[in-house]
Scaffold this active site. Structure first.
Site, short mmCIF file in Angstrom:
data_model
loop_
_atom_site.label_atom_id
_atom_site.label_comp_id
_atom_site.label_asym_id
_atom_site.label_seq_id
_atom_site.Cartn_x
_atom_site.Cartn_y
_atom_site.Cartn_z
N CYS A 251 0.81 -1.23 0.00
CA CYS A 251 0.00 0.00 0.00
C CYS A 251 0.84 1.27 0.00
CB CYS A 251 -1.01 -0.01 1.15
SG CYS A 251 -0.26 0.08 2.80
N HIS A 299 -2.85 1.21 6.79
CA HIS A 299 -3.20 1.11 5.36
C HIS A 299 -3.39 2.51 4.78
CE1 HIS A 299 -4.37 -1.02 1.74
NE2 HIS A 299 -5.39 -0.18 1.60
N HIS A 311 -5.73 1.73 -4.57
CA HIS A 311 -4.82 1.26 -3.53
C HIS A 311 -4.36 -0.17 -3.81
CE1 HIS A 311 -7.94 -1.04 -0.87
NE2 HIS A 311 -8.39 -0.93 -2.10
#
Length: 336
Positions: A251, A299, A311
């Site tokens: 990420c 995240h 993402h």
């Protein structure tokens, strides 16, 4: 009796009336025109630039034309490949038949020329001279059969060859027609494609249109536009822990890669990226901002607006576009 005449001043006055009327009319026209301009009645109509939605609608219309053209082009090309293969196969079958025909023709021609120029060959002469009178008819019949056999062989070969030649002629005509259609469809495809590119170029600078992400409006920052295009170009690539591209990402590796393309350096760690950006409220968030999740910020994604982000999701799931509402939202940061 004296003739009555109009006084001079009356005649002069009568002649000047049309000129006076014309001057008055011209003055009136000028006054009306001035009033109309003042009221905006004669002003040129303002040209309104088409909106993003209108341009998108035009692009959609062109796509409706382009997709059937592409599929038709694909169909013709696939048929063309099949028919060219058939043509090659027939060509291979015709080649030995052509040689056999030529050899048979040569045998018949040789036999005919020998009879015509020198008469029966020595071998045939021996057969005739050594034959008994009652066998002569049989020998002549043998010679007729020999010539007939050559003719039959030749006719058989010619018949088969004609069959293949006819098939090949049909195939060649079909191939020529399909090649013409393929060229026409390719030209049409090129024309529609050029129109789509023209329409895309007419989108406002603040609009970002990519293949893998929705069209995004109001992207005011050059860096954000570059980061969005870069991140969207990675959609479909695998998630790999610790990867920063270009073939796979985690990420924070994806957001680092996207902003590196825009000339902004981010650390490959979500906690650091949180501190490297400017804090933005949810109401002020705009496309290109980083969006973080969970209380420990483990995240991060690149915000696209309309509650969407691109993402690197997790192991087993490639880079993708998804809603920001699927995880607990921690906040937004603006790099740069």
């Amino acid at each position: 009796m004296p003739v009555a005449t109009m006084p001079l001043h009356r005649r002069a006055s009568g002649r000047s009336r049309p000129d006076g009327l014309r001057r008055a009319a011209r003055g009136l026209v000028v006054l009306v025109a001035a009033a109309a301009v003042g009221a905006g009645l004669l002003a040129a109509p303002a040209y309104a630039e088409p909106s993003v939605d209108e341009i998108e609608a035009q692009i959609d219309k062109q796509w409706e034309k382009l997709e059937p053209t592409i599929e038709q082009y694909n169909k013709v090309r696939s048929q063309l490949r099949v028919n060219k293969q058939k043509s090659k196969s027939l060509e291979k079958k015709i080649q030995p038949l052509a040689l056999e025909t030529e050899l048979a023709m040569n045998r018949v021609a040789d036999l005919a020329s020998r009879y015509y120029i020198t008469g029966p060959s020595k071998e045939i002469g021996v057969v005739l001279l050594n034959s008994k009178p009652n066998e002569l008819g049989e020998q002549m019949a043998f010679l007729d059969r020999l010539a007939s056999q050559e003719r039959r062989e030749l006719e058989g070969v010619m018949k088969i060859r004609k069959k293949y030649d006819d098939q090949k002629a049909k195939l060649d005509a079909l191939i020529a027609d399909q090649e013409t259609k393929a060229k026409q469809l390719a030209a049409k495809k090129k024309q529609i494609d050029a129109e789509i590119k023209r329409l895309e170029r007419s989108l406002p600078v603040t609009t970002v249109k990519t293949t893998n992400c929705p069209t995004i409006n109001g992207v005011v920052s050059d860096a954000a536009r570059t980061a969005i295009r870069t991140a969207c170009a990675q959609v479909g690539k695998p998630y790999v822990w610790g990867a920063t591209g270009p073939n796979s990402f985690d990420c924070s590796g994806l957001t680092q890669y996207a902003y590196r393309a825009a000339g902004i350096s981010l650390t490959h760690f979500t906690g650091a990226q949180w501190n490297e950006g400017k804090a933005i409220s949810r109401s002020d968030a705009r496309p290109g901002d980083l969006v973080f999740f969970f209380s420990d910020l483990h995240h991060v994604g690149l915000y696209l607006g309309n509650n969407q982000m691109v993402h690197a999701a997790r192991a087993g799931k490639p880079v993708n576009v998804s809603p920001i509402t699927t995880m607990p939202l921690a906040g937004f940061r603006r790099p740069g």
